[in-house]
Design a protein around this motif. Sequence first.
Motif, PDB file in Angstrom:
ATOM      1  N   ILE A   7      32.151  31.678   9.339  1.00 40.36           N
ATOM      2  CA  ILE A   7      33.213  30.683   9.241  1.00 40.36           C
ATOM      3  C   ILE A   7      34.576  31.366   9.138  1.00 40.36           C
ATOM      4  CG2 ILE A   7      34.193  28.875   7.775  1.00 40.36           C
ATOM      5  CD1 ILE A   7      31.420  27.871   7.240  1.00 40.36           C
ATOM      6  N   SER A   8      34.593  32.484   8.450  1.00 40.18           N
ATOM      7  CA  SER A   8      35.837  33.248   8.383  1.00 40.18           C
ATOM      8  C   SER A   8      36.278  33.668   9.782  1.00 40.18           C
ATOM      9  CB  SER A   8      35.649  34.479   7.496  1.00 40.18           C
ATOM     10  OG  SER A   8      36.661  35.417   7.734  1.00 40.18           O
ATOM     11  N   LYS A   9      35.306  34.077  10.571  1.00 32.99           N
ATOM     12  CA  LYS A   9      35.613  34.461  11.951  1.00 32.99           C
ATOM     13  C   LYS A   9      36.120  33.248  12.739  1.00 32.99           C
ATOM     14  CE  LYS A   9      35.542  36.818  15.843  1.00 32.99           C
ATOM     15  NZ  LYS A   9      36.551  37.873  16.088  1.00 32.99           N
ATOM     16  N   ILE A  10      35.472  32.132  12.549  1.00 31.59           N
ATOM     17  CA  ILE A  10      35.848  30.921  13.282  1.00 31.59           C
ATOM     18  C   ILE A  10      37.254  30.466  12.904  1.00 31.59           C
ATOM     19  CG2 ILE A  10      35.348  28.456  13.535  1.00 31.59           C
ATOM     20  CD1 ILE A  10      32.355  29.218  13.069  1.00 31.59           C
ATOM     21  N   GLU A  11      37.520  30.484  11.619  1.00 32.82           N
ATOM     22  CA  GLU A  11      38.778  29.891  11.159  1.00 32.82           C
ATOM     23  C   GLU A  11      39.922  30.885  11.019  1.00 32.82           C
ATOM     24  OE1 GLU A  11      37.796  27.658   7.654  1.00 32.82           O
ATOM     25  OE2 GLU A  11      36.505  26.265   8.761  1.00 32.82           O
ATOM     26  N   HIS A  12      39.578  32.145  10.771  1.00 31.70           N
ATOM     27  CA  HIS A  12      40.651  33.131  10.594  1.00 31.70           C
ATOM     28  C   HIS A  12      40.501  34.334  11.510  1.00 31.70           C
ATOM     29  CE1 HIS A  12      41.236  30.614   7.153  1.00 31.70           C
ATOM     30  NE2 HIS A  12      40.096  31.002   6.612  1.00 31.70           N
ATOM     31  N   ASP A  13      39.564  34.205  12.434  1.00 31.50           N
ATOM     32  CA  ASP A  13      39.390  35.215  13.474  1.00 31.50           C
ATOM     33  C   ASP A  13      38.986  36.602  12.992  1.00 31.50           C
ATOM     34  OD1 ASP A  13      39.243  35.684  16.184  1.00 31.50           O
ATOM     35  OD2 ASP A  13      41.189  36.697  16.200  1.00 31.50           O
ATOM     36  N   HIS A  14      38.406  36.686  11.818  1.00 34.10           N
ATOM     37  CA  HIS A  14      37.821  37.984  11.456  1.00 34.10           C
ATOM     38  C   HIS A  14      36.580  37.794  10.598  1.00 34.10           C
ATOM     39  CE1 HIS A  14      39.363  37.810   7.329  1.00 34.10           C
ATOM     40  NE2 HIS A  14      40.417  37.218   7.882  1.00 34.10           N
ATOM     41  N   PHE A  15      35.536  38.528  10.965  1.00 29.37           N
ATOM     42  CA  PHE A  15      34.325  38.502  10.154  1.00 29.37           C
ATOM     43  C   PHE A  15      34.626  39.127   8.804  1.00 29.37           C
ATOM     44  CE2 PHE A  15      32.146  38.335  14.345  1.00 29.37           C
ATOM     45  CZ  PHE A  15      31.306  37.271  14.086  1.00 29.37           C
ATOM     46  N   LEU A  16      33.893  38.712   7.799  1.00 38.51           N
ATOM     47  CA  LEU A  16      34.005  39.362   6.499  1.00 38.51           C
ATOM     48  C   LEU A  16      33.262  40.685   6.549  1.00 38.51           C
ATOM     49  CD1 LEU A  16      35.452  37.063   5.418  1.00 38.51           C
ATOM     50  CD2 LEU A  16      33.473  36.382   4.065  1.00 38.51           C
ATOM     51  N   ASN A  17      33.690  41.592   5.725  1.00 40.52           N
ATOM     52  CA  ASN A  17      32.993  42.876   5.669  1.00 40.52           C
ATOM     53  C   ASN A  17      31.943  42.799   4.571  1.00 40.52           C
ATOM     54  OD1 ASN A  17      32.177  45.445   5.934  1.00 40.52           O
ATOM     55  ND2 ASN A  17      34.004  46.365   5.007  1.00 40.52           N
ATOM     56  N   ILE A  18      30.720  42.503   4.965  1.00 44.59           N
ATOM     57  CA  ILE A  18      29.681  42.298   3.966  1.00 44.59           C
ATOM     58  C   ILE A  18      28.822  43.546   3.849  1.00 44.59           C
ATOM     59  CG2 ILE A  18      27.736  40.854   3.288  1.00 44.59           C
ATOM     60  CD1 ILE A  18      29.228  38.601   4.149  1.00 44.59           C
ATOM     61  N   PRO A  19      28.864  44.217   2.708  1.00 45.53           N
ATOM     62  CA  PRO A  19      28.048  45.428   2.550  1.00 45.53           C
ATOM     63  C   PRO A  19      26.573  45.063   2.513  1.00 45.53           C
ATOM     64  CG  PRO A  19      29.107  44.823   0.478  1.00 45.53           C
ATOM     65  CD  PRO A  19      29.616  43.861   1.511  1.00 45.53           C
ATOM     66  N   LEU A  20      25.742  45.997   2.876  1.00 42.67           N
ATOM     67  CA  LEU A  20      24.299  45.750   2.815  1.00 42.67           C
ATOM     68  C   LEU A  20      23.929  45.324   1.399  1.00 42.67           C
ATOM     69  CD1 LEU A  20      22.761  48.615   4.976  1.00 42.67           C
ATOM     70  CD2 LEU A  20      23.199  46.233   5.566  1.00 42.67           C
ATOM     71  N   LEU A  21      23.123  44.307   1.298  1.00 43.46           N
ATOM     72  CA  LEU A  21      22.774  43.770  -0.020  1.00 43.46           C
ATOM     73  C   LEU A  21      21.704  44.619  -0.691  1.00 43.46           C
ATOM     74  CD1 LEU A  21      22.784  40.021   0.978  1.00 43.46           C
ATOM     75  CD2 LEU A  21      24.549  41.298  -0.233  1.00 43.46           C
ATOM     76  N   ASP A  22      21.672  44.500  -1.998  1.00 51.31           N
ATOM     77  CA  ASP A  22      20.779  45.364  -2.769  1.00 51.31           C
ATOM     78  C   ASP A  22      19.448  44.684  -3.084  1.00 51.31           C
ATOM     79  OD1 ASP A  22      20.314  47.882  -3.809  1.00 51.31           O
ATOM     80  OD2 ASP A  22      22.383  47.949  -4.536  1.00 51.31           O
ATOM     81  N   TYR A  23      18.494  45.501  -3.475  1.00 47.53           N
ATOM     82  CA  TYR A  23      17.127  45.056  -3.712  1.00 47.53           C
ATOM     83  C   TYR A  23      16.743  45.429  -5.135  1.00 47.53           C
ATOM     84  CZ  TYR A  23      16.909  49.969  -3.133  1.00 47.53           C
ATOM     85  OH  TYR A  23      17.169  51.302  -3.285  1.00 47.53           O
ATOM     86  N   LYS A  24      15.538  45.095  -5.485  1.00 46.92           N
ATOM     87  CA  LYS A  24      15.071  45.423  -6.830  1.00 46.92           C
ATOM     88  C   LYS A  24      13.567  45.599  -6.766  1.00 46.92           C
ATOM     89  CE  LYS A  24      15.032  42.655 -10.719  1.00 46.92           C
ATOM     90  NZ  LYS A  24      15.616  41.410 -11.259  1.00 46.92           N
ATOM     91  N   ILE A  25      13.054  46.634  -7.382  1.00 49.41           N
ATOM     92  CA  ILE A  25      11.602  46.805  -7.411  1.00 49.41           C
ATOM     93  C   ILE A  25      11.036  45.978  -8.555  1.00 49.41           C
ATOM     94  CG2 ILE A  25       9.733  48.441  -7.819  1.00 49.41           C
ATOM     95  CD1 ILE A  25      11.212  50.457  -6.207  1.00 49.41           C
ATOM     96  N   ILE A  26      10.090  45.128  -8.220  1.00 54.59           N
ATOM     97  CA  ILE A  26       9.473  44.259  -9.224  1.00 54.59           C
ATOM     98  C   ILE A  26       8.155  44.890  -9.662  1.00 54.59           C
ATOM     99  CG2 ILE A  26       8.532  41.968  -9.672  1.00 54.59           C
ATOM    100  CD1 ILE A  26      11.461  41.833  -9.104  1.00 54.59           C
ATOM    101  N   LEU A  27       8.113  45.214 -10.950  1.00 54.43           N
ATOM    102  CA  LEU A  27       6.919  45.892 -11.438  1.00 54.43           C
ATOM    103  C   LEU A  27       5.799  44.903 -11.678  1.00 54.43           C
ATOM    104  CD1 LEU A  27       8.713  48.306 -13.928  1.00 54.43           C
ATOM    105  CD2 LEU A  27       7.972  48.740 -11.574  1.00 54.43           C
ATOM    106  N   GLY A  28       4.687  45.132 -11.019  1.00 47.75           N
ATOM    107  CA  GLY A  28       3.527  44.268 -11.216  1.00 47.75           C
ATOM    108  C   GLY A  28       2.406  45.048 -11.861  1.00 47.75           C
ATOM    109  N   GLU A  29       1.189  44.713 -11.485  1.00 51.23           N
ATOM    110  CA  GLU A  29       0.045  45.427 -12.073  1.00 51.23           C
ATOM    111  C   GLU A  29      -0.789  46.097 -10.987  1.00 51.23           C
ATOM    112  OE1 GLU A  29      -0.498  41.473 -14.879  1.00 51.23           O
ATOM    113  OE2 GLU A  29      -1.654  41.835 -13.059  1.00 51.23           O
ATOM    114  N   SER A  30      -0.245  46.182  -9.801  1.00 48.61           N
ATOM    115  CA  SER A  30      -1.052  46.705  -8.697  1.00 48.61           C
ATOM    116  C   SER A  30      -0.760  48.172  -8.424  1.00 48.61           C
ATOM    117  CB  SER A  30      -0.797  45.882  -7.428  1.00 48.61           C
ATOM    118  OG  SER A  30       0.523  46.079  -6.974  1.00 48.61           O
ATOM    119  N   ILE A  31       0.107  48.730  -9.240  1.00 49.20           N
ATOM    120  CA  ILE A  31       0.472  50.140  -9.074  1.00 49.20           C
ATOM    121  C   ILE A  31       0.188  50.885 -10.362  1.00 49.20           C
ATOM    122  CG2 ILE A  31       2.437  51.722  -8.832  1.00 49.20           C
ATOM    123  CD1 ILE A  31       1.533  50.441  -6.249  1.00 49.20           C
TER     124      ILE A  31
END
Lengths: 329, 329
Positions: free
Chosen positions: A305-329
Amino acid sequence: MPVKIKDIARICGVSAGTVDRAINNRPGINENTKKRILKVAKELNYRPNYTAQSLVKGKTSTLGVILFDLHNRSFAQLMNAIELKARENGYFVYITLTDKDPNNEKQCIEYLVERNVDGIILFSVNRGNEFEDYLKSFDIPIITVFNKISENWDYVGIRERQAMKDAVTHLVNKGYERFIYVSPPLMYMGKTNIYTQEERLYGFIEGLKSFNIQEEPIIIKEKNYIDILKEWNFQSEYKTAVVCSCDLYALEVLQLLKEKGVNVPGNVGVMGFDNIDVLKYVTPRLTTVEYPIEQIGSDAVESLISKIEHDHFLNIPLLDYKIILGESI
Amino acid sequence: MPVKIKDIARICGVSAGTVDRAINNRPGINENTKKRILKVAKELNYRPNYTAQSLVKGKTSTLGVILFDLHNRSFAQLMNAIELKARENGYFVYITLTDKDPNNEKQCIEYLVERNVDGIILFSVNRGNEFEDYLKSFDIPIITVFNKISENWDYVGIRERQAMKDAVTHLVNKGYERFIYVSPPLMYMGKTNIYTQEERLYGFIEGLKSFNIQEEPIIIKEKNYIDILKEWNFQSEYKTAVVCSCDLYALEVLQLLKEKGVNVPGNVGVMGFDNIDVLKYVTPRLTTVEYPIEQIGSDAVESLISKIEHDHFLNIPLLDYKIILGESI
DNA sequence: ATGAAAGCGCTAACAT
DNA sequence: ATGTTAGCGCTTTCAT
């Protein structure tokens, strides 16, 4: 027949222009005539014709979304987030599903362009320079999610590679010495766009490399990976981890190991990826990687939408993850 | 700037009308000029402007779909089926999510009407005569799925009541003597549209009645049904069945019973409803009711398009279900 | 403050 | 066979 501006104009004894001024509260209109017009409009239950508006404005306030399907939970959640964010910003969303058919995807793009969407969010099955040129030929903003189509195309996604690398680190720290990687989609390498799967694979390999273990990684790309693992001898002296590129594979593996009577986590551990919501009902609880899928949808919409309305894409950094500890390891 | 009919006309030295004839292969045009025009159109990569077409034709070939959300697997599958069927018939689909907010739902309807969709598929959170009148005020076809809004409104759904009644029969045949019904959505009874949940409940009650057992059915409508069941004494002399109106509740119950150390199926059985795909990873395998959700989507689209194009809805009988035998009963 | 007129891109009816 | 014109419903510019 729906009531039109002309009808209101006739009834109020004014011109269409004046009605327009009243309805869209534009300046240059007497307060009283305005009130009169709005009253009539309300009485007649007037609704603007968006198609006509779009034609004259040259803007539809519509986004097109192209996905493989909605059977995969992640896609559904992504779509959900996109719709919410889009409408929050006054946009409607066309949903189109390609079923991973590259030609169908092109078909979808062309249809969406014909329908004058203001922008497209694309989870692509195509990739490469030729496809990039093809996309460029439509001069509307297109943003890709999850699967990159080329190095430079605007993209929202997560740090897949690093995530899988970290997962390996976690496994090594837990004392695992031998690794099997399961990812059937890799069979399509070079054929369709499996960027995320490739990234996860490379993360796995890089992880092993960094610890200098298992020079020849064992990678199962077969669709019948369960059959292959069925024959596997897990009773080796090495503590073995089965690393899966998606939770669904991991669940299948868990089930197989249960059938085979292999203790998890004991000599064998299982690692998933996605953290799908049903994991909570499965024992042993799967250790997996979580990432903010709804954020991807939301960010993609914002950037588009930023590109559509203001002619530039946002600079979105790669999003982060999280290791979920279960009981299978 | 996209190329328009006028551009082609100018280049080919003909009028817009002739270009139109060529492109939409209408009669009354010389084969050679036609070829010439199509060649130029192709070269310039001409794409018709759908918005303009829609305006003049008074038809958008677009359907609006209104759902609660896509988090629920069933909704996602429904949506998937709708998209496939719609596009197969040349229709595009706007997806709108209400998050179960009645006002949001009305908002969605009005927006869709403004955008001149040809018809709407509605999984409604509103209901009743007033709402029916409201819907009638828009003169476009609207078909409801799953949740009826009133007795006469066009509707596609399944034999929910009979399904649950059959489930009870199955339980009685298996020797169960005492029944607990779990359905938290019932808390919204009288507030929002929970038609399907009500039907399932009535099916449950009718089932018990037909066997003349348990005059006072035990019905848990609380959101914290798990807490309530936690306090429950399952060690009675009666063989007890916990009947859940959705698989997700059943899975939670299964987990609770596991924690409590109650053997399933032994003195206690658990019954689900929906047959969601992840059941296969959970032990004991849940006994549940399956129904053709994709068929509902597909049928709804067909009927709606029939109404749009031939002015009559299809007569779609309530769809059938199937009891899936697991190990929890 | 209001009206008239042109035009968004396309289709369709009527002329030629 | 082709051109011309009007019009879909709305917005916008230019007169008045």
